[in-house]
Design a protein around this motif. Structure first.
Motif, mmCIF file in Angstrom:
data_model
loop_
_atom_site.group_PDB
_atom_site.id
_atom_site.type_symbol
_atom_site.label_atom_id
_atom_site.label_comp_id
_atom_site.label_asym_id
_atom_site.label_seq_id
_atom_site.Cartn_x
_atom_site.Cartn_y
_atom_site.Cartn_z
ATOM 1 N N ASP A 129 6.290 0.625 7.453
ATOM 2 C CA ASP A 129 4.877 0.426 7.062
ATOM 3 C C ASP A 129 4.426 1.547 6.141
ATOM 4 O OD1 ASP A 129 2.278 -0.373 6.901
ATOM 5 O OD2 ASP A 129 1.764 0.021 8.985
ATOM 6 N N THR A 130 4.529 1.364 4.797
ATOM 7 C CA THR A 130 5.017 0.195 4.101
ATOM 8 C C THR A 130 5.869 0.625 2.925
ATOM 9 O OG1 THR A 130 3.351 -1.396 4.775
ATOM 10 C CG2 THR A 130 3.991 -1.618 2.562
ATOM 11 N N GLU A 181 -5.030 1.735 2.358
ATOM 12 C CA GLU A 181 -5.043 0.535 3.207
ATOM 13 C C GLU A 181 -5.293 0.886 4.655
ATOM 14 O OE1 GLU A 181 -3.567 -2.695 5.813
ATOM 15 O OE2 GLU A 181 -2.815 -0.657 5.714
ATOM 16 N N GLU A 182 -4.721 1.998 5.109
ATOM 17 C CA GLU A 182 -4.777 2.336 6.531
ATOM 18 C C GLU A 182 -6.170 2.736 7.000
ATOM 19 O OE1 GLU A 182 -2.443 1.802 8.563
ATOM 20 O OE2 GLU A 182 -0.526 1.904 7.521
ATOM 21 N N GLU A 195 3.762 -5.921 3.601
ATOM 22 C CA GLU A 195 3.662 -5.388 4.963
ATOM 23 C C GLU A 195 4.948 -5.818 5.659
ATOM 24 O OE1 GLU A 195 1.430 -3.443 6.384
ATOM 25 O OE2 GLU A 195 -0.235 -3.581 4.968
ATOM 26 N N HIS A 238 0.838 -1.208 0.000
ATOM 27 C CA HIS A 238 0.000 0.000 0.000
ATOM 28 C C HIS A 238 0.867 1.251 0.000
ATOM 29 C CE1 HIS A 238 0.363 0.868 4.411
ATOM 30 N NE2 HIS A 238 0.376 -0.455 4.558
HETATM 31 ZN ZN LIG Z 1 0.735 -1.421 6.409
#
Ligand SMILES: [Zn+2]
Length: 375
Positions: free
Chosen positions: A107-108, A142-143, A166, A80
């Motif tokens: 991340d990430t 994604e978050e 990830e 992501h």
């Molecule tokens: Zn992540």
């Protein structure tokens, strides 16, 4: 400095904070800067670029390496592009003792850099796979709501394997937990604080709910076991009720996070908690705390490409992680998925996020070796 490190430094300096965590119009918001920069990087290596519309100004980046012959297999590299928010100084990469500090280092963006660099190196070699297309899919959001992976899964893309980026400490992960958020409410009856016997105290009722969930129900969950994921968990993360000291409160609300195992469904868990609380004579109403479901993921480690990935990186048994990620969404969209990347989730979302540069380079090499081994 390696190409991977160089790319990661450039990515950290391009803020891509998920706009859900920022005031509207904040200059650090959105993934577009990352998309533009990565598209240029990939195009230079000869990859075909496509932007997949997801949210306004927030497309997924698709960069494709076609095989020499007809496409018979497809592998997706899917990290992501968004991050959580950070103080300004985390958008300037900083190196110390073999570690690179910055928002997204673990991340990430570390995974993004490792995957993109591996793919670009492969594209520049004469020996690219004969029949396997490799698709880099840089996913937005994604978050927060996983709109990027949901759009990719919804596009009916067919693939034999997705490697979701990830920070897994370079472990191939074939299972992760799901994450169910619930809003629970108790109702009471308000009355004057001097005559509490005339009312019904919703905060008191909720105190018993919280206590039971955190003790008896949690103990019940600890008796369940998944070989890679251990037991499910529950956390009451927030409570709000009443208005002032001299009024008997007529409502109280908690936010609950329940991590689920493969085989558990959201509806099933809600039923379970309902009947648990009814058994203790507690009346609670439920609402979902999220718009889209975040379900657990489990991929068969014996699938040919999963097995091949594990053996290329020299890992004998697959691993599991507790956190939810895009792998669940892609997997439910029909693409068998695993999670893999350099860095450690323990550094994700922290105030001084970093990645071990040695892990970053090893991750890139492991990915490149796997890509080179494809038919
Ligand atoms: Zn992540």
């Amino acid at each position: 400095m390696s190409q991977t490190e160089k790319l990661l430094r450039e990515l950290i300096a391009l803020p891509s904070v998920n706009p859900a965590f920022l005031p509207e119009g904040d200059p650090h918001g959105g993934e577009q800067r990352m998309v533009d920069f990565l598209a240029a990087t990939a195009a230079q290596a000869g990859l075909d670029i496509e932007l997949q519309p997801v949210l306004p100004g927030r497309p997924n980046l698709l960069a494709r390496l076609s095989p020499r012959e007809k496409t018979r297999c497809r592998i997706v590299l899917a990290p992501h592009l968004d991050t959580v928010n950070a103080a300004d100084n985390l958008f300037t990469p900083r190196k110390k003792n073999g570690r690179l500090f910055g928002r997204g280092a673990s991340d990430t963006k570390g995974c993004v850099a490792a995957m993109m660099t591996a793919l670009c190196e492969l594209a520049r070699q004469p020996s690219r796979p004969a029949q396997t297309e490799i698709l880099f899919a840089g996913l937005v959001d994604e978050e927060n709501g996983q709109a990027g992976s949901r759009a990719l899964a919804g596009s009916r893309l067919l693939a034999d394997l997705a490697i979701v980026g990830e920070p897994t400490c370079l472990q191939a992960v074939t299972a992760h937990k799901g994450d169910l958020w619930m809003i629970m409410r108790t109702r009471g009856l308000s009355a004057h604080g001097s005559r509490p016997e005339l009312g019904r105290n919703a905060v008191h009722a909720m105190a018993r709910v919280v206590d039971l969930l955190e003790t008896k129900y949690a103990a019940q969950l600890r008796r369940r076991r998944h070989p890679l994921l251990g037991h499910p968990t529950i956390n009451v993360g927030s409570i709000r009720g009443g208005t002032q000291a001299n009024i008997v409160p007529d409502s109280c609300e908690i936010l609950v996070d329940r991590r689920t195992l493969p085989g558990e469904t959201e509806a099933g868990v809600e039923r379970e908690i309902h009947s648990f609380l009814r058994k203790h004579r507690l009346d609670v109403t439920f609402d979902r705390g999220r718009l889209a479901p975040c379900e657990p993921m489990e991929t068969n480690p014996k699938l040919p490409f999963v097995h091949q990935f594990l053996s290329t990186i020299g890992q004998r048994k697959p691993a599991g992680v507790n956190y939810f990620c895009d792998a669940s969404v892609l997997s439910r969209g029909g693409i068998p998925s695993i999670v893999f990347g350099p860095g450690d989730i323990a550094q994700g979302h922290t105030a001084d996020e970093w990645i071990e540069l040695d892990s970053l380079e090893r991750g890139k090499n492991m990915l490149l070796n796997f890509l080179k081994s494809l038919p």
